[in-house]
Scaffold this motif. Structure first.
Motif, PDB file in Angstrom:
ATOM      1  N   GLU A 164      21.830  41.842  44.477  1.00 50.06           N
ATOM      2  CA  GLU A 164      22.132  41.370  43.120  1.00 50.06           C
ATOM      3  C   GLU A 164      23.620  41.552  42.869  1.00 50.06           C
ATOM      4  O   GLU A 164      24.148  42.645  43.035  1.00 50.06           O
ATOM      5  CB  GLU A 164      21.290  42.199  42.135  1.00 50.06           C
ATOM      6  CG  GLU A 164      21.702  42.170  40.697  1.00 50.06           C
ATOM      7  CD  GLU A 164      21.539  40.803  40.062  1.00 50.06           C
ATOM      8  OE1 GLU A 164      22.539  40.065  40.004  1.00 50.06           O
ATOM      9  OE2 GLU A 164      20.413  40.490  39.618  1.00 50.06           O
ATOM     10  N   ASP A 165      24.310  40.467  42.496  1.00 48.91           N
ATOM     11  CA  ASP A 165      25.762  40.572  42.320  1.00 48.91           C
ATOM     12  C   ASP A 165      26.160  40.974  40.907  1.00 48.91           C
ATOM     13  O   ASP A 165      27.322  41.234  40.641  1.00 48.91           O
ATOM     14  CB  ASP A 165      26.446  39.246  42.696  1.00 48.91           C
ATOM     15  CG  ASP A 165      25.942  38.089  41.860  1.00 48.91           C
ATOM     16  OD1 ASP A 165      24.702  38.004  41.666  1.00 48.91           O
ATOM     17  OD2 ASP A 165      26.748  37.288  41.389  1.00 48.91           O
ATOM     18  N   GLY A 197      20.530  33.856  42.185  1.00 49.53           N
ATOM     19  CA  GLY A 197      21.885  33.304  42.172  1.00 49.53           C
ATOM     20  C   GLY A 197      22.883  34.265  42.780  1.00 49.53           C
ATOM     21  O   GLY A 197      23.473  35.078  42.090  1.00 49.53           O
ATOM     22  N   LYS A 212      15.114  38.022  34.006  1.00 50.45           N
ATOM     23  CA  LYS A 212      16.146  38.778  33.292  1.00 50.45           C
ATOM     24  C   LYS A 212      16.271  38.300  31.857  1.00 50.45           C
ATOM     25  O   LYS A 212      16.187  37.091  31.643  1.00 50.45           O
ATOM     26  CB  LYS A 212      17.502  38.604  33.999  1.00 50.45           C
ATOM     27  CG  LYS A 212      17.532  39.131  35.414  1.00 50.45           C
ATOM     28  CD  LYS A 212      18.930  38.936  35.968  1.00 50.45           C
ATOM     29  CE  LYS A 212      18.873  38.324  37.351  1.00 50.45           C
ATOM     30  NZ  LYS A 212      20.188  38.125  37.939  1.00 50.45           N
ATOM     31  N   ASP A 224      18.080  38.595  43.805  1.00 50.05           N
ATOM     32  CA  ASP A 224      18.579  37.728  42.738  1.00 50.05           C
ATOM     33  C   ASP A 224      18.643  36.302  43.289  1.00 50.05           C
ATOM     34  O   ASP A 224      19.077  36.091  44.416  1.00 50.05           O
ATOM     35  CB  ASP A 224      19.980  38.225  42.338  1.00 50.05           C
ATOM     36  CG  ASP A 224      20.657  37.300  41.339  1.00 50.05           C
ATOM     37  OD1 ASP A 224      19.949  36.657  40.536  1.00 50.05           O
ATOM     38  OD2 ASP A 224      21.900  37.226  41.375  1.00 50.05           O
TER      39      ASP A 224
HETATM   40 CA    CA Z   1      23.617  36.485  40.223  1.00 50.86          CA
END
Ligand code: CA
Length: 240
Positions: free
Chosen positions: A12-13, A58, A105, A56
């Motif tokens: 997850e970024d 994205g 989220k 995640d």
């Molecule tokens: Ca992301």
């Protein structure tokens, strides 16, 4: 609380989500690893063999869907998708591609812990004959071997397709099963687009087993995704 239960890897970024996960899971006995890119995540998954990977959808370098497809080739643990509202349709693709569950989220601590418990239970049950033949949910008893369902001791008469639908969900309690997965398992692969069958049978099933079919507690709808059979222990209280 308990000693280390499961190894978790979060790919997850988003720093805020990473910090939230670290804070939410502190003291719950999970060993948490972080990766901010798909490449780093796949490397850590390979090196550490975590029980559960949170992905995640994205990510900056590759799509989360690619990461799931790659992980599914060799990762034996659970995969839970972390998706944003804008990734609703990808979430279903991810589940159909082999992810075990998802969190949209922003999600709360209660929901996170409930999803992790379900994933852990499935990991323990996998390959072992660990699932009980009779599932008891309040006054409802589902006997998967005897094809028998009772409510408060009285027989509930289900058609063969209604039972099959209930059985598919009861075999993976707590876990979301997509429309396509249910249609394939119950009606066959030629029917994966026939979502109306599912709606009709689900309505009939709820009328027979739910105390209040208009507010189902056992067979819960995951809007746009599918259904899950919820055990009381995994119910998430209120909006969190
Ligand atoms: Ca992301």
């Amino acid at each position: 609380m308990s000693p280390a239960r499961s190894g978790l890897l979060a790919i997850e970024d988003d720093r805020r989500i990473q910090e939230f996960l670290a804070a939410a899971l502190a003291g719950h006995g999970y060993e948490l690893l972080h990766a901010e890119t798909a490449a780093q995540g796949l490397r850590l998954a390979n090196a550490n063999k975590p029980d559960i990977v949170l992905v995640d959808l994205g990510l900056p370098d590759r799509s989360g869907l690619e990461v799931i497809a790659e992980l599914r080739r060799w990762h034996r643990g659970a995969i839970i998708v972390l998706s944003a509202r804008s990734q609703e349709s990808d979430k279903v693709v991810a589940l159909d591609a082999g992810a075990d569950d998802y969190l949209t989220k922003p999600f709360g601590i209660g929901e996170l812990l409930a999803r992790l418990r379900v994933a852990e239970r499935h990991l323990r049950a996998r390959g072992v004959d660990a699932l009980p033949k009779t599932l008891e949910i309040g006054d409802l008893a589902i006997n998967l071997e005897a094809y028998r369902v009772t409510r408060a001791g009285a027989d509930v008469h289900l058609t063969p397709l209604e039972f099959k639908l209930l059985a598919v969900l009861a075999q993976q309690p707590g876990r979301v099963v997509t429309h396509r997965q249910l249609l394939r398992e119950v009606w066959g692969s030629a029917y994966v687009e026939s979502a109306h069958y599912l709606r009709i049978y689900m309505r009939a099933l709820r009328r027979k087993i739910e105390a209040d079919p208009a507010r189902p507690r056992v067979l819960q709808t995951e809007v746009g995704v599918g259904y899950r059979l919820v055990l009381p222990a995994d119910a998430v209280a209120g909006p969190d």
